[in-house]
Every structure is written in structure tokens, then in C-alpha cells.
Motif scaffolding. Structure first.
Motif, PDB file in Angstrom:
ATOM      1  N   GLY A 159     -39.560 -26.483  -6.807  1.00 20.40           N
ATOM      2  CA  GLY A 159     -40.285 -27.675  -7.207  1.00 20.40           C
ATOM      3  C   GLY A 159     -39.423 -28.899  -6.940  1.00 20.40           C
ATOM      4  N   THR A 160     -39.385 -29.779  -7.898  1.00 28.29           N
ATOM      5  CA  THR A 160     -38.609 -31.007  -7.725  1.00 28.29           C
ATOM      6  C   THR A 160     -37.125 -30.785  -7.967  1.00 28.29           C
ATOM      7  N   SER A 161     -36.810 -29.716  -8.664  1.00 24.68           N
ATOM      8  CA  SER A 161     -35.436 -29.563  -9.142  1.00 24.68           C
ATOM      9  C   SER A 161     -34.622 -28.576  -8.327  1.00 24.68           C
ATOM     10  N   ILE A 162     -33.326 -28.686  -8.470  1.00 22.41           N
ATOM     11  CA  ILE A 162     -32.415 -27.741  -7.835  1.00 22.41           C
ATOM     12  C   ILE A 162     -31.727 -26.945  -8.938  1.00 22.41           C
ATOM     13  N   TYR A 163     -31.958 -25.669  -8.900  1.00 22.90           N
ATOM     14  CA  TYR A 163     -31.414 -24.807  -9.944  1.00 22.90           C
ATOM     15  C   TYR A 163     -30.109 -24.183  -9.487  1.00 22.90           C
TER      16      TYR A 163
ATOM     17  N   GLY B 274     -23.373 -19.081 -17.036  1.00 25.51           N
ATOM     18  CA  GLY B 274     -23.193 -17.673 -17.388  1.00 25.51           C
ATOM     19  C   GLY B 274     -24.296 -17.209 -18.331  1.00 25.51           C
ATOM     20  N   ARG B 275     -24.891 -18.149 -19.025  1.00 30.85           N
ATOM     21  CA  ARG B 275     -25.974 -17.829 -19.953  1.00 30.85           C
ATOM     22  C   ARG B 275     -27.332 -17.867 -19.254  1.00 30.85           C
ATOM     23  N   ALA B 276     -27.510 -18.872 -18.403  1.00 39.47           N
ATOM     24  CA  ALA B 276     -28.791 -18.999 -17.703  1.00 39.47           C
ATOM     25  C   ALA B 276     -28.649 -20.013 -16.581  1.00 39.47           C
ATOM     26  N   GLU B 277     -29.510 -19.917 -15.598  1.00 45.76           N
ATOM     27  CA  GLU B 277     -29.469 -20.921 -14.548  1.00 45.76           C
ATOM     28  C   GLU B 277     -30.015 -22.231 -15.086  1.00 45.76           C
ATOM     29  N   ARG B 278     -29.589 -23.328 -14.460  1.00 50.92           N
ATOM     30  CA  ARG B 278     -29.940 -24.649 -14.957  1.00 50.92           C
ATOM     31  C   ARG B 278     -30.113 -25.607 -13.793  1.00 50.92           C
ATOM     32  N   CYS B 279     -30.981 -26.572 -13.950  1.00 48.03           N
ATOM     33  CA  CYS B 279     -31.092 -27.596 -12.911  1.00 48.03           C
ATOM     34  C   CYS B 279     -30.083 -28.701 -13.205  1.00 48.03           C
ATOM     35  N   VAL B 280     -29.856 -29.546 -12.216  1.00 44.83           N
ATOM     36  CA  VAL B 280     -28.861 -30.607 -12.341  1.00 44.83           C
ATOM     37  C   VAL B 280     -29.173 -31.516 -13.523  1.00 44.83           C
ATOM     38  N   CYS B 281     -30.453 -31.803 -13.705  1.00 45.68           N
ATOM     39  CA  CYS B 281     -30.804 -32.741 -14.787  1.00 45.68           C
ATOM     40  C   CYS B 281     -30.504 -32.136 -16.153  1.00 45.68           C
TER      41      CYS B 281
ATOM     42  N   GLY C 286     -23.375 -34.936 -20.464  1.00 42.93           N
ATOM     43  CA  GLY C 286     -23.302 -36.309 -20.947  1.00 42.93           C
ATOM     44  C   GLY C 286     -22.515 -37.222 -20.032  1.00 42.93           C
ATOM     45  N   ALA C 287     -22.619 -36.987 -18.718  1.00 47.04           N
ATOM     46  CA  ALA C 287     -21.965 -37.872 -17.758  1.00 47.04           C
ATOM     47  C   ALA C 287     -23.020 -38.354 -16.768  1.00 47.04           C
ATOM     48  N   ASP C 288     -22.601 -39.178 -15.840  1.00 44.73           N
ATOM     49  CA  ASP C 288     -23.501 -39.665 -14.808  1.00 44.73           C
ATOM     50  C   ASP C 288     -24.002 -38.489 -13.964  1.00 44.73           C
ATOM     51  N   THR C 289     -25.265 -38.591 -13.481  1.00 45.61           N
ATOM     52  CA  THR C 289     -25.812 -37.525 -12.643  1.00 45.61           C
ATOM     53  C   THR C 289     -24.939 -37.299 -11.418  1.00 45.61           C
ATOM     54  N   SER C 290     -24.483 -38.383 -10.834  1.00 39.06           N
ATOM     55  CA  SER C 290     -23.686 -38.245  -9.610  1.00 39.06           C
ATOM     56  C   SER C 290     -22.403 -37.478  -9.887  1.00 39.06           C
ATOM     57  N   THR C 291     -21.838 -37.711 -11.047  1.00 35.24           N
ATOM     58  CA  THR C 291     -20.614 -37.004 -11.430  1.00 35.24           C
ATOM     59  C   THR C 291     -20.873 -35.502 -11.515  1.00 35.24           C
ATOM     60  N   VAL C 292     -21.951 -35.147 -12.206  1.00 34.47           N
ATOM     61  CA  VAL C 292     -22.277 -33.726 -12.357  1.00 34.47           C
ATOM     62  C   VAL C 292     -22.599 -33.111 -10.999  1.00 34.47           C
TER      63      VAL C 292
END
Lengths: 105, 105
Positions: free
Chosen positions: A71-75, A32-39, A46-52
Motif C-alpha cells: 500500500g502506501t507504507s514500507i514495512y 523482533g516483535r513484529a514488522e513495522r512501517c516507517v511511520c 520520537g525523532a524526525d522521519t528522515s532520521t528514522v
DNA sequence: TGGCTATTTGGTAATATAGCCAACAATATC
DNA sequence: GATATTGTTGGCTATATTACCAAATAGCCA
């Protein structure tokens, strides 16, 4: 409860379910504040990447968030903006709950 | 995600979870129209009384509904009125989902 | 190509949820 | 008091959800 209504309630429930996990609510709040990539989200949660990733996929399927590869990331971004208003409503319920529990403290 | 926020998101999630079942959404919808006793709701839902009673108890604990005993029956009413507005929002998401799926039909 | 980085997917174990039945509690009626 | 009516609770089984690890996939760059 007729059939078409029952289908509608099930569809609504699926969306609500996608919003029923603390981590997912945190993500919605953050998006809601800003878009973000998975990483970035992974780091914040603070959990496993797969979990997120799985949390995000649940919300994507529900139509709550959207994603775009750059690029490399998914936003990920918040598609269901109106959910933010609902938090006001939820927080009022929480406030009332706390108040009513204070009676017994 | 710091501790106090994590607690808040968990509390919010509990309320959302209480709203994440088709039967419970039906009940909320119905209570939005008028208060109802357990037996009326049981009849409308078409499940075991104990099942309906448990759904109601989950929503009561979450602060979504309220109940009052009158005569032989226990009447439940909608406490969290603002949830009704949210359905508009949820239905918009559903509409968008249907539309986007039509592309592939 | 080969190796990075970012992300998704499959497997699995632990835990939570849902629905029915049976038992219980409370209250009204005879 | 006995019985019927209304709800809640406990027990049980079936199913769903979650989180982690490991493995697969995708795109970038040396």
C-alpha cells in the motif's frame, strides 16, 4: 593480519557498526516483535522521519533488516534474527559491569 | 521508548560500538584463541602501540576484555566469551549479502 | 490533474572517532 | 642511578556520524 582476514573483519565491523546506535537497537528490538512501517517506528522513536529512515537504510544495507512495500507504507522486518540471541550476551556483560561498579559505590 | 529502556539501549549500543572496529574485532578474535600482551597485539595489528592501547582501553571499559599485569607485560584476555558465538551469526549475514549481490553481478 | 500521505535524499552544523607523535609512568636490568 | 622496555595519556588533524530541515520522489484518491 593478512589481507583476506582484514577484509572479513572490516565487513564484520560494518555490521556491528550498523548495530551500534541506541535508536537502531530499539528498532531491532521492536522488529523482533513484529514488522513495522516507517511511520510507526518514527512515532515510537520520537525523532524526525528522515532520521528514522536513515537508520533503517543503514541497517538494510548491512543486511540486518528487510523491507517490503505494501500500500502506501514500507514495512520493515528483522532479517538477522540471530541478533536477538546476542542481546542476552550483551546484557550479561552489562550486568557484570554494574556489579563491578557497585564495589566502588 | 521510555526512559529506562532508552538507558538500556544506550548501554547496549556502547558495547556494540566497542565491537565496531576491524582492529578491535581482530583483537577479540585473537584473544578468543589465547591471551596476549599489548606488544604482541601491536605487532600483529601493525599499528602504533598507542593506537592498540586505546583500542584495548575502549574494550576494557566496555567490559569486553580484561587485563592482568604479569612481569613486564600486561596481558589482555577475552572476558565476553559469548561474543564469539555471535560471529557465526554475523558471518551468516555476510554470506547472505554476498549471495544476494551475486544476483546483480 | 492536483493534492495527500509516506518515504527517501541532499545539505549542513555539531559532535565523535581514529591514528599518529610526543610526553609521561612504571618497572626491570645493568 | 642510568637506561631500556612496556603501556598509557594528551594533543592534534583528518574523517565519520548524527540529527534536523528542506526538497524530491512515489503512489493513492478525489
Amino acid at each position: 593480519m593478512d589481507k583476506s582476514n582484514s577484509i572479513r573483519f572490516e565487513a564484520q565491523a560494518q555490521i556491528m557498526k550498523a548495530l551500534s546506535h541506541p535508536t537502531r537497537l530499539f528498532i531491532v528490538h521492536e522488529l523482533g516483535r513484529a514488522e513495522r512501517c516507517v511511520c510507526e517506528l518514527t512515532e515510537m522513536v520520537g525523532a524526525d522521519t528522515s532520521t528514522v529512515s536513515k537508520h533503517l537504510s543503514i541497517m538494510k544495507n548491512a543486511g540486518i533488516v528487510d523491507c517490503e512495500k505494501r500500500g502506501t507504507s514500507i514495512y520493515y522486518s528483522l532479517k538477522m534474527k540471530c541478533v536477538l540471541n546476542f542481546f542476552t550476551c550483551v546484557n550479561e556483560v552489562l550486568k557484570k559491569k554494574v556489579e563491578s561498579q557497585m564495589v566502588f559505590a
